[in-house]
Design an enzyme around this catalytic site. Sequence first.
Site, short mmCIF file in Angstrom:
data_model
loop_
_atom_site.label_atom_id
_atom_site.label_comp_id
_atom_site.label_asym_id
_atom_site.label_seq_id
_atom_site.Cartn_x
_atom_site.Cartn_y
_atom_site.Cartn_z
N LEU A 1 -100.27 -56.93 101.06
CA LEU A 1 -99.74 -57.77 102.12
C LEU A 1 -98.22 -57.69 102.04
CD1 LEU A 1 -101.93 -61.00 101.70
CD2 LEU A 1 -102.21 -59.20 103.42
N ASP A 2 -97.56 -57.80 103.19
CA ASP A 2 -96.10 -57.83 103.18
C ASP A 2 -95.60 -58.97 102.31
OD1 ASP A 2 -96.13 -55.73 104.96
OD2 ASP A 2 -95.85 -56.99 106.73
N LYS A 3 -94.39 -58.84 101.82
CA LYS A 3 -93.79 -59.86 100.95
C LYS A 3 -93.94 -61.26 101.54
CE LYS A 3 -89.32 -61.37 99.09
NZ LYS A 3 -87.88 -61.08 98.98
N ARG B 1 -97.50 -57.12 112.93
CA ARG B 1 -96.15 -57.46 113.40
C ARG B 1 -95.68 -56.45 114.46
NH1 ARG B 1 -93.07 -57.67 107.82
NH2 ARG B 1 -91.31 -58.32 109.14
N THR C 1 -95.92 -62.34 103.97
CA THR C 1 -97.23 -62.69 104.51
C THR C 1 -98.06 -63.30 103.39
OG1 THR C 1 -97.20 -60.92 106.16
CG2 THR C 1 -99.35 -61.79 105.55
#
Length: 355
Positions: free
Chosen positions: A157-159, A262, A161
Amino acid sequence: MDENENDYNAWEDEWAGNPQILTPVHLKVSVDASGKRLDAALAILLPDYSRSRLQKWLSDGAVVLNGEVQTAGRVKVYEHDDLIVTPQPSDEMKAYTAEPMDLDIVYQDNDILVINKPAGLVVHPGSGNWSGTLLNGLLHAYPHIGQVPRAGIVHRLDKDTSGLMVVAKTVMAQTDLVRQLQARTVKRRYIALVQGEIDSDGVIDIGIGRSPQDRLKMAALIGNSGKAARTFYQSMGFWRFQDKPYSIVVCQLESGRTHQIRVHMQHRGYPLVGDQLYGEKKGTRSSIVAGVSTFSRQALHAYQLGLIHPRTGDFMSWQQDLPEDYVQLLAEMGVEDFPLPESDMPMDALENLSE
């Protein structure tokens, strides 16, 4: 396979190729290095290392000349001088350092563990984030997981998120989970708060790749230049706040490209609230909604994860409530209560695709 897997290769290969990285190297200054500055002589005597790395070893006190530690490269050396150089691990190699960390474990057994990742935690080491990552925490909590490639991490997961991730505890489990990701049988659903009015369902089927205008960003790319990416979405309601429309949508990934939700939602004209990278419709940076607390990230939460257990073959599913900062954001925008959708909630876009 998720393209994010490629992010691991560089530092993993360096670690594997340098098992004796901390073994001191004993050298005699050669004729061609004689009379030169120490830093220049090191570059001649140790050609496999970059000048910048050798300079750092000097400043770290890892170079001994004739029994004395040297921290600068200005001193001259001469033939037959004794040098002892102790190579230091690069930032990439430090990525495998175990670090204590509080992990929110939702489920675990001998094969897998499911983690509720908080916003702000980087999943795996990379440029600018070689420590303090989920991988470092996993190595501390589960030392044996270091025997599994990438410490069992199979997706990320993105930082900024939050939400659910699965980690493999064994090589067998990792291999099986990777195959499930390839077969697109892992069910991943997200709650996204976006700008704009969405009153129905849909599917975004547009490739994603590095932005030609900004190499730090990803972009929706028409044609064959991007990697295939498909996002299904379903509106859970919309309203107006400060005279602007906002919507809550459930997104389900079929593929798993970097920043996929996103990028796809911004491409459709519905940028995520708080997204500081992709921002408004024309790509300008998006500030948090005016007058709303301290929410400082994209409003994206991986609330549901479903997969086939690698050992038992049973389908398992987990849900995770919205984190406190997300709940507070919604409340301040007029949504006091937002119950998570049922785990088996049908998505019209998915149903239509299968017909």
